[in-house]
Scaffold this active site. Structure first.
Site, mmCIF file in Angstrom:
data_model
loop_
_atom_site.group_PDB
_atom_site.id
_atom_site.type_symbol
_atom_site.label_atom_id
_atom_site.label_comp_id
_atom_site.label_asym_id
_atom_site.label_seq_id
_atom_site.Cartn_x
_atom_site.Cartn_y
_atom_site.Cartn_z
ATOM 1 N N SER A 65 33.836 28.038 36.938
ATOM 2 C CA SER A 65 33.099 29.636 36.817
ATOM 3 C C SER A 65 33.385 29.424 38.806
ATOM 4 O O SER A 65 32.599 30.530 39.302
ATOM 5 C CB SER A 65 32.147 30.182 36.313
ATOM 6 N N TYR B 97 51.343 24.256 28.701
ATOM 7 C CA TYR B 97 50.322 25.424 28.483
ATOM 8 C C TYR B 97 49.933 26.133 27.461
ATOM 9 O O TYR B 97 48.433 26.153 26.690
ATOM 10 C CB TYR B 97 50.710 26.200 30.388
HETATM 11 N N1 LIG Z 1 45.305 33.843 36.036
HETATM 12 C C1 LIG Z 1 45.757 34.666 35.052
HETATM 13 O O1 LIG Z 1 47.165 35.241 35.053
HETATM 14 C C2 LIG Z 1 45.366 34.074 33.828
HETATM 15 C C3 LIG Z 1 45.996 34.751 31.885
HETATM 16 C C4 LIG Z 1 46.160 34.463 31.209
HETATM 17 C C5 LIG Z 1 44.685 33.221 31.127
HETATM 18 N N2 LIG Z 1 43.982 32.820 31.869
HETATM 19 C C6 LIG Z 1 42.920 31.718 31.866
HETATM 20 O O2 LIG Z 1 41.740 32.198 31.576
HETATM 21 C C7 LIG Z 1 41.045 30.764 32.413
HETATM 22 C C8 LIG Z 1 40.862 31.580 34.112
HETATM 23 O O3 LIG Z 1 41.760 30.773 34.781
HETATM 24 P P1 LIG Z 1 41.633 31.407 36.309
HETATM 25 O O4 LIG Z 1 43.303 32.319 36.908
HETATM 26 O O5 LIG Z 1 40.636 32.208 36.923
HETATM 27 O O6 LIG Z 1 41.650 30.225 37.015
HETATM 28 P P2 LIG Z 1 41.354 30.136 38.642
HETATM 29 O O7 LIG Z 1 41.405 30.482 39.933
HETATM 30 O O8 LIG Z 1 42.349 28.599 38.582
HETATM 31 O O9 LIG Z 1 39.978 28.989 38.899
HETATM 32 C C9 LIG Z 1 39.917 27.786 38.616
HETATM 33 C C10 LIG Z 1 38.345 28.068 38.326
HETATM 34 O O10 LIG Z 1 38.392 26.835 36.956
HETATM 35 C C11 LIG Z 1 37.294 25.776 37.968
HETATM 36 N N3 LIG Z 1 37.745 24.558 37.861
HETATM 37 C C12 LIG Z 1 39.683 23.516 37.736
HETATM 38 N N4 LIG Z 1 39.285 22.545 36.996
HETATM 39 C C13 LIG Z 1 38.252 22.021 36.550
HETATM 40 C C14 LIG Z 1 37.597 21.255 36.253
HETATM 41 N N5 LIG Z 1 38.251 20.267 35.694
HETATM 42 N N6 LIG Z 1 36.016 21.386 35.341
HETATM 43 C C15 LIG Z 1 35.728 22.245 35.963
HETATM 44 N N7 LIG Z 1 36.195 23.464 36.836
HETATM 45 C C16 LIG Z 1 37.561 23.586 36.856
HETATM 46 C C17 LIG Z 1 37.469 25.861 39.314
HETATM 47 O O11 LIG Z 1 36.284 25.447 39.836
HETATM 48 P P3 LIG Z 1 36.614 24.401 41.108
HETATM 49 O O12 LIG Z 1 38.209 24.325 41.913
HETATM 50 O O13 LIG Z 1 35.481 24.788 42.030
HETATM 51 O O14 LIG Z 1 36.369 22.957 40.673
HETATM 52 C C18 LIG Z 1 37.659 26.881 39.675
HETATM 53 O O15 LIG Z 1 35.868 27.954 39.462
HETATM 54 C C19 LIG Z 1 41.844 29.752 32.212
HETATM 55 O O16 LIG Z 1 41.503 29.367 30.620
HETATM 56 C C20 LIG Z 1 43.093 30.685 32.456
HETATM 57 O O17 LIG Z 1 44.107 29.868 31.258
HETATM 58 C C21 LIG Z 1 44.055 32.901 33.336
#
Ligand SMILES: NC(=O)c1ccc[n+]([C@@H]2O[C@H](COP(=O)([O-])OP(=O)(O)OC[C@H]3O[C@@H](n4cnc5c(N)ncnc54)[C@H](OP(=O)(O)O)[C@@H]3O)[C@@H](O)[C@H]2O)c1
Length: 264
Positions: A15, A154
């Site tokens: 987060s 994924y």
């Molecule tokens: N964006 C989309 O289009 C989309 C669509 C469908 C579903 N989702 C789902 O929504 C969720 C969030 O996606 P997002 O796009 O918001 O991701 P994001 O922008 O890539 O954000 C990643 C976040 O996860 C943290 N993170 C990554 N690996 C980690 C680990 N091993 N341990 C702890 N923290 C970790 C990062 O923190 P640090 O870098 O500070 O560690 C950052 O806060 C995911 O489950 C994804 O599958 C996203």
């Protein structure tokens, strides 16, 4: 409807940015004591500072821990003894042809996207059942039901989340704890924003053009034909975390801009 989460303790994994940060911000604004999580203390501290800037009454705290392995999850558990709300948000994605995905990638995707939620739910849900109130949410994806051929690993992990959420909801039954999953559509989070930016720079076109082309060729079924904002996703999640959402459990809800075809 005014959602009040005062006195509720919440953890949102992953987060420090993106959808997770927007969910944390929504819960924080509703009065919850939110734990921010990311892999580095620096990013966790920066996210907390950002929350406190927008909400001077913020009670946000943080734990730097890698959710992608049992040790990191154990660290989280040792720092946070109990929870009222658990949002299993952390998730990674990477396009790769099926024939080139080695075992290591499959296992890494399962560790981060599936086992983080399994381990945390297994640890915290019994306490919620005992307290007769709790919320567990899995942030899944439209890719759970429309498996993307460019990243089957994924999509598979996102389908697994739906199964876990439904199974856990049945396990806790009428305890006062609800368990749901949210199927998210293409959202302009930090990761996706960088991806779009890079494509625009490489192609010498605007970000708006990249977005338009992406929906025309890659997601033609999207009804909104645009990326969602992390806040649009967070709104649904904050509602599901509220007392007002007490009748919604065992569900897979969509915040996907209509990209998933089908009525149910
Ligand atoms: N964006 C989309 O289009 C989309 C669509 C469908 C579903 N989702 C789902 O929504 C969720 C969030 O996606 P997002 O796009 O918001 O991701 P994001 O922008 O890539 O954000 C990643 C976040 O996860 C943290 N993170 C990554 N690996 C980690 C680990 N091993 N341990 C702890 N923290 C970790 C990062 O923190 P640090 O870098 O500070 O560690 C950052 O806060 C995911 O489950 C994804 O599958 C996203």
């Amino acid at each position: 409807m005014k959602l009040d989460l005062t006195s509720k303790k919440a953890l949102v994994t992953g987060s420090t940015a993106g959808i997770g940060f927007a969910i944390a911000q929504g819960l924080d604004a509703a009065g919850a004591e939110v734990f921010i999580n990311g892999r580095s203390q620096e990013r966790v501290d920066a996210a907390i500072a950002q929350l406190k800037k927008s909400n001077p009454a913020s009670k946000a705290r943080g734990v730097a821990a890698d959710c992608g392995n049992a040790k990191g999850v154990a660290l989280l558990q040792s720092k946070i003894p109990s929870l009222d709300i658990l949002v299993n948000n952390v998730g990674i994605f990477e396009p790769k042809p099926f024939f080139e995905i080695p075992d290591e990638d499959w296992m890494r995707f399962f560790e981060v996207n599936v086992m983080s939620g399994v381990r945390l739910s297994r640890h915290y849900t019994p306490g919620m059942v005992k307290a007769q109130w709790g919320r567990v949410i899995f942030i899944s994806s439209e890719s759970a039901v429309q498996i993307p051929s460019e990243m089957i690993h994924y999509g598979t992990t996102k389908t697994a989340q739906l199964a876990i959420a439904r199974g856990l909801a049945e396990t806790v039954g009428a305890s006062g704890v609800t368990v749901n999953s949210v199927l998210v559509g293409p959202t302009k989070s930090e990761g996706v924003g960088t991806f779009v930016n890079d494509l625009a720079r490489q192609g010498g076109v605007s970000q708006e053009q990249v977005e338009k082309d992406f929906f025309k060729t890659m997601r033609p079924s999207s009804l909104v034909q645009r990326f969602l904002s992390p806040e649009e996703v967070a709104n649904m999640v904050v509602f599901l975390c509220s007392k007002e959402a007490s009748a919604t459990t065992g569900s897979a809800l969509r915040v996907d801009g209509g990209v998933t075809r089908g009525i149910l």
